[in-house]
Scaffold this motif. Structure first.
Motif, PDB file in Angstrom:
ATOM      1  N   PRO A  40       0.831  -1.215   0.000  1.00 16.06           N
ATOM      2  CA  PRO A  40       0.000   0.000   0.000  1.00 16.06           C
ATOM      3  C   PRO A  40       0.862   1.260   0.000  1.00 16.06           C
ATOM      4  N   PHE A  41       1.131   1.779  -1.168  1.00 14.73           N
ATOM      5  CA  PHE A  41       1.901   3.006  -1.300  1.00 14.73           C
ATOM      6  C   PHE A  41       0.952   4.188  -1.435  1.00 14.73           C
ATOM      7  N   ASP A  42       1.454   5.385  -1.082  1.00 15.33           N
ATOM      8  CA  ASP A  42       0.641   6.592  -1.193  1.00 15.33           C
ATOM      9  C   ASP A  42       0.498   7.073  -2.630  1.00 15.33           C
ATOM     10  N   GLY A  43       1.551   6.958  -3.420  1.00 13.21           N
ATOM     11  CA  GLY A  43       1.528   7.536  -4.752  1.00 13.21           C
ATOM     12  C   GLY A  43       1.283   6.527  -5.860  1.00 13.21           C
ATOM     13  N   ALA A  44       0.681   7.018  -6.928  1.00 15.22           N
ATOM     14  CA  ALA A  44       0.389   6.167  -8.077  1.00 15.22           C
ATOM     15  C   ALA A  44       1.664   5.678  -8.750  1.00 15.22           C
ATOM     16  N   THR A  45       2.702   6.502  -8.759  1.00 14.63           N
ATOM     17  CA  THR A  45       3.959   6.101  -9.393  1.00 14.63           C
ATOM     18  C   THR A  45       4.597   4.936  -8.659  1.00 14.63           C
ATOM     19  N   ALA A  46       4.623   5.001  -7.338  1.00 15.42           N
ATOM     20  CA  ALA A  46       5.203   3.907  -6.552  1.00 15.42           C
ATOM     21  C   ALA A  46       4.383   2.636  -6.717  1.00 15.42           C
ATOM     22  N   THR A  47       3.067   2.764  -6.760  1.00 14.68           N
ATOM     23  CA  THR A  47       2.203   1.599  -6.955  1.00 14.68           C
ATOM     24  C   THR A  47       2.447   0.980  -8.327  1.00 14.68           C
ATOM     25  N   ARG A  48       2.573   1.811  -9.338  1.00 13.03           N
ATOM     26  CA  ARG A  48       2.849   1.320 -10.697  1.00 13.03           C
ATOM     27  C   ARG A  48       4.216   0.634 -10.740  1.00 13.03           C
ATOM     28  N   ASP A  49       5.220   1.247 -10.127  1.00  8.70           N
ATOM     29  CA  ASP A  49       6.557   0.646 -10.092  1.00  8.70           C
ATOM     30  C   ASP A  49       6.524  -0.715  -9.414  1.00  8.70           C
ATOM     31  N   ALA A  50       5.818  -0.804  -8.297  1.00  2.00           N
ATOM     32  CA  ALA A  50       5.721  -2.075  -7.576  1.00  2.00           C
ATOM     33  C   ALA A  50       4.978  -3.116  -8.406  1.00  2.00           C
ATOM     34  N   SER A  51       3.947  -2.699  -9.092  1.00  3.08           N
ATOM     35  CA  SER A  51       3.195  -3.623  -9.948  1.00  3.08           C
ATOM     36  C   SER A  51       4.085  -4.188 -11.046  1.00  3.08           C
ATOM     37  N   LEU A  52       4.843  -3.324 -11.682  1.00  2.20           N
ATOM     38  CA  LEU A  52       5.772  -3.778 -12.723  1.00  2.20           C
ATOM     39  C   LEU A  52       6.862  -4.679 -12.151  1.00  2.20           C
ATOM     40  N   PHE A  53       7.397  -4.311 -11.002  1.00  2.00           N
ATOM     41  CA  PHE A  53       8.442  -5.094 -10.346  1.00  2.00           C
ATOM     42  C   PHE A  53       7.941  -6.508 -10.046  1.00  2.00           C
ATOM     43  N   LEU A  54       6.756  -6.604  -9.475  1.00  2.00           N
ATOM     44  CA  LEU A  54       6.204  -7.919  -9.150  1.00  2.00           C
ATOM     45  C   LEU A  54       5.867  -8.711 -10.405  1.00  2.00           C
ATOM     46  N   ASP A  55       5.360  -8.042 -11.428  1.00  2.00           N
ATOM     47  CA  ASP A  55       5.067  -8.731 -12.684  1.00  2.00           C
ATOM     48  C   ASP A  55       6.341  -9.254 -13.336  1.00  2.00           C
ATOM     49  N   MET A  56       7.413  -8.481 -13.274  1.00  2.00           N
ATOM     50  CA  MET A  56       8.689  -8.971 -13.819  1.00  2.00           C
ATOM     51  C   MET A  56       9.145 -10.209 -13.056  1.00  2.00           C
ATOM     52  N   ASP A  57       8.969 -10.185 -11.745  1.00  2.00           N
ATOM     53  CA  ASP A  57       9.373 -11.330 -10.926  1.00  2.00           C
ATOM     54  C   ASP A  57       8.579 -12.580 -11.292  1.00  2.00           C
ATOM     55  N   LEU A  58       7.320 -12.420 -11.666  1.00  2.00           N
ATOM     56  CA  LEU A  58       6.469 -13.558 -12.016  1.00  2.00           C
ATOM     57  C   LEU A  58       6.474 -13.907 -13.500  1.00  2.00           C
ATOM     58  N   SER A  59       7.171 -13.151 -14.298  1.00  2.00           N
ATOM     59  CA  SER A  59       7.093 -13.360 -15.747  1.00  2.00           C
ATOM     60  C   SER A  59       7.515 -14.763 -16.174  1.00  2.00           C
TER      61      SER A  59
END
Length: 132
Positions: A40-59
């Motif tokens: 749970p991040f405050d900003g949309a940019t951090a949330t987007r970065d985390a989403s991409l990071f986790l998706d890369m990990d699961l790719s």
């Protein structure tokens, strides 16, 4: 606890090289690879970065079948110390948790590119685990 250890290592290596709030976000993203839930991040940019990071990990879940199968064998080698029946039950639970999600991947880009193959790979792996 390898996720927590990796986060601690990142904090140690990056201390003084970036601002503390950014380091907190980096650490949170690394720890999130244990559950693959976006922190749970405050900003949309951090949330987007985390989403991409986790998706890369699961790719790898959505990789070509031969690459995914090699990954599954490597994970089994990593957990060689786990008794076979326990391994099958534990690995099956992890894989089933991904299939139970409405989407394995957090971002639309990764869903489009990897989701169908990931679901096929996981189903195939579950069948192999069930059949021994």
């Amino acid at each position: 606890d390898n996720e927590a250890q990796s986060a601690a290592l990142a904090e140690k290596k990056l201390a003084g090289r970036t601002d503390p709030s950014r380091l907190d976000r980096i650490s949170a993203m690394i720890v999130a690879t244990a559950t693959h839930q976006v922190p749970p991040f405050d900003g949309a940019t951090a949330t987007r970065d985390a989403s991409l990071f986790l998706d890369m990990d699961l790719s790898i879940l959505g990789a070509a079948p031969d690459a995914f199968d090699a990954y599954e064998r490597a994970v089994r080698r990593e957990y060689h110390w786990v008794e076979e029946l326990m391994w099958r039950a534990g690995r099956s639970a992890v894989l089933k948790s991904f299939l139970a999600r409405p989407h394995i991947f957090h971002t639309q880009e990764f869903r489009q590119r990897f989701e169908p193959q990931a679901r096929e790979n996981i189903a195939r792996s579950l069948a192999a685990l069930a059949n021994g």
